[in-house]
Design a protein around this motif. Structure first.
Motif, short mmCIF file in Angstrom:
data_model
loop_
_atom_site.label_atom_id
_atom_site.label_comp_id
_atom_site.label_asym_id
_atom_site.label_seq_id
_atom_site.Cartn_x
_atom_site.Cartn_y
_atom_site.Cartn_z
N GLU A 27 -116.44 -37.51 10.00
CA GLU A 27 -117.06 -37.67 8.69
C GLU A 27 -118.25 -36.72 8.59
N ILE A 28 -118.32 -36.01 7.47
CA ILE A 28 -119.45 -35.13 7.21
C ILE A 28 -120.31 -35.76 6.12
N GLY A 29 -121.55 -36.12 6.49
CA GLY A 29 -122.45 -36.78 5.56
C GLY A 29 -122.50 -38.27 5.83
N THR A 30 -123.21 -38.67 6.89
CA THR A 30 -123.27 -40.08 7.28
C THR A 30 -123.91 -40.93 6.21
N GLY A 31 -125.01 -40.45 5.65
CA GLY A 31 -125.73 -41.23 4.63
C GLY A 31 -126.17 -42.56 5.20
N SER A 32 -125.82 -43.64 4.51
CA SER A 32 -126.18 -44.98 4.95
C SER A 32 -125.31 -45.47 6.10
N GLY A 33 -124.15 -44.84 6.26
CA GLY A 33 -123.21 -45.26 7.29
C GLY A 33 -122.08 -46.13 6.79
N TYR A 34 -122.06 -46.45 5.50
CA TYR A 34 -121.07 -47.38 4.97
C TYR A 34 -119.64 -46.85 5.09
N GLN A 35 -119.42 -45.59 4.70
CA GLN A 35 -118.07 -45.03 4.79
C GLN A 35 -117.59 -45.00 6.24
N ALA A 36 -118.46 -44.61 7.15
CA ALA A 36 -118.09 -44.60 8.57
C ALA A 36 -117.73 -45.99 9.05
N VAL A 45 -115.25 -35.59 3.93
CA VAL A 45 -116.55 -35.02 3.57
C VAL A 45 -117.08 -35.78 2.36
N THR A 46 -118.28 -36.35 2.50
CA THR A 46 -118.82 -37.20 1.45
C THR A 46 -119.94 -36.51 0.68
N ALA A 47 -119.80 -35.19 0.52
CA ALA A 47 -120.71 -34.39 -0.30
C ALA A 47 -119.89 -33.22 -0.85
N GLY A 48 -120.32 -32.69 -1.99
CA GLY A 48 -119.53 -31.66 -2.66
C GLY A 48 -120.05 -30.26 -2.42
N GLY A 49 -119.15 -29.36 -2.05
CA GLY A 49 -119.52 -27.97 -1.81
C GLY A 49 -118.70 -27.00 -2.63
#
Length: 213
Positions: A84-93, A150-154
């Motif tokens: 996963e790219i973009g851990t953030g809060s960790g919810y998706q992981a 990937v949880t961010a847009g490029g």
């Protein structure tokens, strides 16, 4: 007092199932995972709303439907290695770990990295490993991966991620020419052939790094 069990049940029924997500394993994980523990305490009462929420540093936790949709599209099976790219809060992981995956997640923002790592430890999620780094470069030391999300847009699909995708493998990433306005792209690798399929419009925070913005 708010009953998170009832709120999760309503979230799954009204926001996720109602929009066509049918994978029972994904639904069961999201029905059981305490999403309110992945946001700031002051926002916990909004955790099960049909919207993204701020988690600090200009980042967000994605709305429940998007998490469920992407999790279903990945087609994760127990024992798979998922990047996963973009851990953030960790919810998706955490959702991916709940599906039985061995999750490797990369976060570039130091504060979010430390808070997510502590959260995984507190919740005893030992199937999740988190790293502080440029996610657009992937995690070459642990490649290949059966699935990549990937949880961010490029502006493009980072080539290092395609290289680190197993064969067969599936990669999901928001891609767009302008920030916060992307198309969700499914990249599949099979027998050495890489294909791309557009899966509809989405809006994610920016993918920052060597192969991002």
């Amino acid at each position: 007092m708010v009953d998170p069990v009832r709120l999760r049940e309503r979230m799954v029924r009204d926001q996720i199932e109602a929009r066509g997500v049918t994978d029972k394993r994904v639904l069961d994980v999201m029905r059981s995972l305490p999403r309110h523990l992945f946001v700031e305490e002051a926002l916990a009462f909004k955790a099960y709303n049909d919207s993204p929420l701020p988690i600090g540093e200009g980042q967000t936790i994605s709305q429940p439907y998007i998490v469920a949709l992407m999790s279903e599209m990945l087609e994760v099976e127990p024992g798979m290695r998922v990047l996963e790219i973009g851990t953030g809060s960790g919810y998706q992981a955490a959702v991916l770990a709940g599906l039985g995956a061995e999750v490797y997640t990369v976060e570039r923002i130091r504060k979010l990295f430390y808070s997510a790592r502590k959260r995984f430890m507190d919740m005893r999620m030992f199937a999740v490993t988190v790293k502080l780094d440029d996610g657009t470069m992937g995690w070459p030391e642990e490649a290949p991966f059966d699935r990549i999300i990937v949880t961010a847009g490029g502006p493009e699909v980072p080539e290092p991620l395609v290289d680190q995708l197993a064969d067969p493998g599936r990669l999901l990433i928001p891609v767009g020419n302008s920030k916060r306005n992307q198309i969700l792209v499914l990249v599949e690798k099979k027998d050495g052939v890489v294909t791309r399929t557009d899966k509809g419009a989405v809006a994610f925070v920016d993918l920052v790094g060597s192969h991002g913005w």
